[in-house]
Write an enzyme that holds these catalytic residues in place. Structure first.
Site, PDB file in Angstrom:
ATOM      1  N   PRO A  70      59.409  -3.031  59.071  1.00  0.00           N
ATOM      2  CA  PRO A  70      59.709  -2.530  57.731  1.00  0.00           C
ATOM      3  C   PRO A  70      61.192  -2.181  57.567  1.00  0.00           C
ATOM      4  O   PRO A  70      61.693  -2.134  56.449  1.00  0.00           O
ATOM      5  CB  PRO A  70      58.844  -1.273  57.599  1.00  0.00           C
ATOM      6  CG  PRO A  70      57.795  -1.411  58.645  1.00  0.00           C
ATOM      7  CD  PRO A  70      58.400  -2.219  59.752  1.00  0.00           C
ATOM      8  N   PHE A  97      64.881  -3.285  59.497  1.00  0.00           N
ATOM      9  CA  PHE A  97      65.595  -3.997  60.564  1.00  0.00           C
ATOM     10  C   PHE A  97      66.894  -3.300  60.959  1.00  0.00           C
ATOM     11  O   PHE A  97      67.576  -3.750  61.869  1.00  0.00           O
ATOM     12  CB  PHE A  97      65.954  -5.420  60.107  1.00  0.00           C
ATOM     13  CG  PHE A  97      64.831  -6.407  60.149  1.00  0.00           C
ATOM     14  CD1 PHE A  97      64.212  -6.748  61.344  1.00  0.00           C
ATOM     15  CD2 PHE A  97      64.406  -7.044  58.993  1.00  0.00           C
ATOM     16  CE1 PHE A  97      63.191  -7.693  61.381  1.00  0.00           C
ATOM     17  CE2 PHE A  97      63.381  -7.991  59.019  1.00  0.00           C
ATOM     18  CZ  PHE A  97      62.776  -8.311  60.217  1.00  0.00           C
ATOM     19  N   GLY A 126      59.672   3.492  52.623  1.00  0.00           N
ATOM     20  CA  GLY A 126      58.866   3.410  53.841  1.00  0.00           C
ATOM     21  C   GLY A 126      59.563   4.125  54.996  1.00  0.00           C
ATOM     22  O   GLY A 126      58.917   4.760  55.835  1.00  0.00           O
ATOM     23  N   LYS A 136      64.590  -0.817  43.391  1.00  0.00           N
ATOM     24  CA  LYS A 136      63.514  -0.547  44.352  1.00  0.00           C
ATOM     25  C   LYS A 136      62.281  -0.044  43.609  1.00  0.00           C
ATOM     26  O   LYS A 136      62.384   0.830  42.750  1.00  0.00           O
ATOM     27  CB  LYS A 136      63.980   0.482  45.391  1.00  0.00           C
ATOM     28  CG  LYS A 136      62.987   0.680  46.510  1.00  0.00           C
ATOM     29  CD  LYS A 136      63.597   1.502  47.629  1.00  0.00           C
ATOM     30  CE  LYS A 136      62.578   1.825  48.707  1.00  0.00           C
ATOM     31  NZ  LYS A 136      61.959   0.642  49.311  1.00  0.00           N
ATOM     32  N   HIS A 150      68.328   4.841  47.216  1.00  0.00           N
ATOM     33  CA  HIS A 150      68.283   3.380  47.166  1.00  0.00           C
ATOM     34  C   HIS A 150      68.759   2.867  45.814  1.00  0.00           C
ATOM     35  O   HIS A 150      68.778   3.604  44.830  1.00  0.00           O
ATOM     36  CB  HIS A 150      66.863   2.870  47.429  1.00  0.00           C
ATOM     37  CG  HIS A 150      66.480   2.918  48.874  1.00  0.00           C
ATOM     38  ND1 HIS A 150      66.010   4.055  49.490  1.00  0.00           N
ATOM     39  CD2 HIS A 150      66.516   1.959  49.833  1.00  0.00           C
ATOM     40  CE1 HIS A 150      65.775   3.804  50.762  1.00  0.00           C
ATOM     41  NE2 HIS A 150      66.068   2.537  51.004  1.00  0.00           N
ATOM     42  N   THR A 198      57.081  -5.502  53.493  1.00  0.00           N
ATOM     43  CA  THR A 198      56.271  -4.294  53.706  1.00  0.00           C
ATOM     44  C   THR A 198      54.897  -4.487  53.044  1.00  0.00           C
ATOM     45  O   THR A 198      54.548  -5.599  52.674  1.00  0.00           O
ATOM     46  CB  THR A 198      56.985  -3.067  53.113  1.00  0.00           C
ATOM     47  OG1 THR A 198      57.338  -3.399  51.771  1.00  0.00           O
ATOM     48  CG2 THR A 198      58.232  -2.724  53.896  1.00  0.00           C
ATOM     49  N   GLY A 222      61.947 -17.866  52.528  1.00  0.00           N
ATOM     50  CA  GLY A 222      62.777 -17.059  51.612  1.00  0.00           C
ATOM     51  C   GLY A 222      64.264 -17.298  51.778  1.00  0.00           C
ATOM     52  O   GLY A 222      65.053 -16.347  51.669  1.00  0.00           O
ATOM     53  N   GLY A 239      66.911 -15.946  49.087  1.00  0.00           N
ATOM     54  CA  GLY A 239      66.986 -14.519  48.778  1.00  0.00           C
ATOM     55  C   GLY A 239      68.221 -13.880  49.407  1.00  0.00           C
ATOM     56  O   GLY A 239      68.928 -14.502  50.201  1.00  0.00           O
TER      57      GLY A 239
END
Ligand code: NAP
Length: 267
Positions: free
Chosen positions: A127, A129, A166, A160, A156, A102, A10, A13
């Site tokens: 889930p 960091f 989470g 999302k 958020h 997740t 990734g 991203g």
């Protein structure tokens, strides 16, 4: 000291680009390859926004990558179904893995935990960091013993997909490990508009705000007689996640088996 050889899935991203920067700035880390659904055969430095010093080949297939490249750790910052698949394949190759996506069910975790154990390989699924968010959860668990009336407000960005976050759910779960389920608010309260009191987890109300401009934020409010305590965490950008990614990479080099959640590697 040998450098930790890293494959990143990734790299284009938002998280992936931050991770490339973090790896390039960490003397003990070395990027040896990247996995990207496009750009097979290019060098990472050719990807838009990547540090221009990174001579590591891009593969569009994890198995071809792991057949060709010797690595210590695979980091996955892609999307839930891909992260799950990459973790399973990397473990089968005996490559340590750090996963930032997740969507793992309890059955997934049991199966992957057994696989990591069988392969005598370490893996960390994180889930969240953000080290500050982990501390927010831990502090909330401490406070809940003394101030058991709690509401969680998570906020958020409006892209999302899932609600509640989470992290909000995890916070509520950690709190209910130390607090009995209890009703909150007036026993006769009614909702004039459905959902106005938020979602409920064992009596704790969870409210989800979605707006452009937000990144990832959470407040845990504790109410007591004549007092309020608010524990709040804000992630302003994706760089906030990188100390946690770095910690997970360093930690995964020394474990066997699967760890779910950064809180389990923080004393
Ligand atoms: P993003 O900007 O959409 O980046 C995801 C990247 O994954 C894209 O470049 C995408 O490429 C790539 N990708 C998709 N399928 C792939 C595959 N099969 N192989 C290789 N690359 C693939 O999202 P983001 O904000 O960076 O977030 C990345 C992931 O991290 C998400 O799952 C997000 O929920 C998670 N996240 C975790 C934390 C944490 O603390 N654990 C924090 C923030 C985000 P295409 O453009 O080609 O699809």
């Amino acid at each position: 000291m040998n450098k930790v050889k890293i494959i990143l899935a990734g790299p284009r991203g938002k998280m992936g680009l931050e991770a490339l920067k973090m790896i390039s700035e960490t003397p003990q880390f070395e990027l040896v390859a990247a996995i990207d659904s496009r750009n097979d055969g290019l060098q990472v430095k050719d990807l838009t926004g990547a540090p221009n010093s990174m001579d590591a080949t891009v593969y569009d297939d994890i198995e071809r990558c792991l057949d060709a490249i010797q690595a210590d750790v695979l980091i996955d910052l892609t999307k839930p179904d891909i992260g799950k698949r990459h973790l399973e394949i990397a473990l089968n190759y005996g490559v340590r893995t750090v996963i930032g996506t997740t969507g793992f069910t309890n059955e997934d975790l049991e199966r992957l935990s057994q696989l990591a154990h069988d392969k005598k390989t370490g893996a960390i699924i994180a889930p969240n960091f953000a080290i500050g968010a982990i501390l927010m959860m831990k502090f909330s668990q401490m406070a809940a013993k003394y101030l058991p009336d709690i509401e969680i407000i998570e906020k958020h960005h409006d892209q999302k997909l899932d609600a509640p976050s989470g992290t909000a759910l995890k916070t509520a779960q950690l709190i209910t490990e130390v607090r009995e389920a209890k009703g909150q608010g007036h026993p006769d309260e009614t909702e004039e508009l459905t959902g106005s009191r938020g979602a409920e987890w064992q009596g704790i109300r969870i409210h989800s705000v979605r707006l452009p401009g937000l990144v990832a934020h959470q407040e845990v409010m504790f109410g007591g007689e004549g007092q309020l305590l608010t524990i709040r965490h804000d992630s302003m950008n994706r760089a906030s996640f990188m100390p946690g990614v770095k910690m997970a990479i360093e930690h995964v080099m020394h474990i066997e088996g699967l760890v779910y959640g950064l809180e389990n590697i923080m004393e």
